[in-house]
Design a protein around this motif. Structure first.
Motif, PDB file in Angstrom:
ATOM      1  N   GLU A   1       0.830  -1.206   0.000  1.00 45.88           N
ATOM      2  CA  GLU A   1       0.000   0.000   0.000  1.00 45.88           C
ATOM      3  C   GLU A   1       0.864   1.256   0.000  1.00 45.88           C
ATOM      4  OE1 GLU A   1      -3.289   0.080   2.667  1.00 45.88           O
ATOM      5  OE2 GLU A   1      -3.678  -2.069   2.459  1.00 45.88           O
TER       6      GLU A   1
ATOM      7  N   PHE B   1      -8.726  -2.943  -5.030  1.00 44.67           N
ATOM      8  CA  PHE B   1      -8.146  -1.916  -4.166  1.00 44.67           C
ATOM      9  C   PHE B   1      -8.886  -0.588  -4.317  1.00 44.67           C
ATOM     10  CE2 PHE B   1      -5.044   1.369  -3.032  1.00 44.67           C
ATOM     11  CZ  PHE B   1      -4.628   0.901  -1.796  1.00 44.67           C
TER      12      PHE B   1
ATOM     13  N   CYS C   1       4.874  -5.717   4.674  1.00 47.74           N
ATOM     14  CA  CYS C   1       3.430  -5.967   4.678  1.00 47.74           C
ATOM     15  C   CYS C   1       3.121  -7.005   5.759  1.00 47.74           C
ATOM     16  CB  CYS C   1       2.942  -6.441   3.308  1.00 47.74           C
ATOM     17  SG  CYS C   1       3.918  -7.758   2.561  1.00 47.74           S
TER      18      CYS C   1
END
Length: 398
Positions: A45, A271, A65
């Protein structure tokens, strides 16, 4: 009564290629414009540049992550402590490889150092047709791309770049060759001549230690092949390229489970809807597939030979990352070095036993009543998902 033997430190019994430590890294590698930076952004992200031209990525981007785990979620929901720490996977986005890289062209020399700095590889392979996304060879051929990466760069430049250094070792004023070196390098050459990565050979612990210390071979690094499909192909779970890719991977030392088809296009679509639950639910209700990001993360973590145990209580739930095969004292050292030095014992319960016996309570009483709460010593090999409380004694420093 004979005198007690002096206490001896118990060494780790982990013998594996690469570094034996908890903060190992997976690197996203492959040719330019195959989806490396886009995948990196989805996993972490982040907002790393992901443009439609070669060498958009120059210096490696690094991030981490969280490793998804229902066990961790259960413990957090049960205790609801103020502090919660999952396990993390370190990921590096590395510039794409081009023709001539092994001779130092393009970012070849930098690529070598960047890939040597990671411990495993996500090899992203392009398996989608799109005229708007450039390909360095102007055509789509995943098997050609796989062969280019494997043959053109890794065996020659990376495998023997510092082999000369390992031929001699100074001892007692004289130069002495490591007796294992000739036979080890012969085995390495034979494997590479057969197009097989060194990691798939049969090696002794001493040979592995020699390779780790002196040769630093790239073909010892574990690889997961991530096949980037169009969203259409991913949704229907079919692609004309997948059988060809599977054949190449299995012929070069890989296993079918090392291949993970996914779609950057599909993942980016999900997303974009992550903040609109209704829209996301409508999109997914008639779709038989789901996101592969969690699988990519967990497979990468596993490929690095990592696992974790839990410490659980009112104040904190935490995953402590350790190498597979780690002994209890070294596992305690993941928390603090003093815990390893002063290790006395570990009080252990397997996660599955705790889950089945706790009956929704935070207490260990029902687990102990069932005889599943046990004490382990220095030779205990910690298992993935163990819930552990350590007892230790740290002598004051003089």
């Amino acid at each position: 009564m004979p005198p007690k033997k002096a206490t001896e430190d118990v060494k780790s019994n982990v013998v594996a290629f690469g570094r034996v430590r908890k903060n190992l890294k997976m690197g996203c590698v492959g040719l330019p414009n195959v989806g490396k930076s886009s995948l990196f952004n989805l996993l972490t992200e982040q907002s790393a540049a992901a443009e439609n031209y070669p060498f958009c990525t120059i210096e490696p981007n690094e991030a981490r992550c969280a490793v998804p785990d229902l066990r961790y979620d259960f413990l957090c929901d049960l205790w609801k402590p103020p502090s919660m720490y999952p396990a993390y996977l370190q990921v590096t986005d590395i510039a794409g490889l081009i023709k001539g890289a092994s001779q130092g062209e393009g970012l070849g020399n930098a690529f070598l150092s960047h890939i040597q700095a990671v411990d495993g590889m996500y090899h992203i392979v392009r398996a989608f047709d799109n005229d708007e996304v450039l390909h360095v060879d102007d055509s789509i051929d995943p098997v050609r791309d796989l062969s280019k990466f494997f043959f053109h760069f890794i065996p020659f430049r990376a495998s023997f770049i510092i082999a000369e250094e390992a031929t001699v070792r100074k001892a007692g004023g004289k130069f002495k060759m490591n007796p294992l070196f000739p036979s080890t390098t012969t085995k390495i050459r034979e494997m590479l001549e057969k197009d097989m990565p060194v990691r798939d050979g049969q090696w002794t612990s001493a040979e592995i230690e020699l390779i780790n210390e002196r040769l630093q071979l790239i073909t010892t690094k574990p690889v997961i092949y991530l096949v980037n499909l169009t969203m259409k192909d991913y949704l229907r779970q079919k692609s004309k390229y997948l059988p060809l890719i599977a054949k190449w991977v299995t012929e070069h030392g890989g296993l079918p489970r090392d291949i993970v088809p996914f779609s950057v296009e599909f993942e980016e679509k999900l997303f974009s809807m992550k903040d609109d639950a209704t829209k996301l639910e409508d999109f997914m209700k008639d779709i038989k597939v789901k996101s592969r990001l969690e699988k990519i993360i967990t497979e990468g973590f596993t490929k690095l030979g990592l696992q974790y145990y839990f410490t659980a209580g009112e104040k904190e739930i935490r995953c402590w990352t350790i190498p597979k095969g780690c002994l209890a004292p070294q596992a305690a050292g993941a928390i603090h070095g003093d815990f390893e030095r002063g290790f006395i014992k570990a009080e252990v319960v397997a996660y599955s036993d705790f889950h089945d016996l706790c009956v929704g309570a935070k207490s260990m009483a029902p687990v102990k009543a069932a005889g599943k709460y046990r004490q382990e010593g220095k030779t205990y090999v910690v298992q993935d998902g163990d819930i552990i409380h350590f007892q230790f004694n740290v002598a004051p420093k003089k």
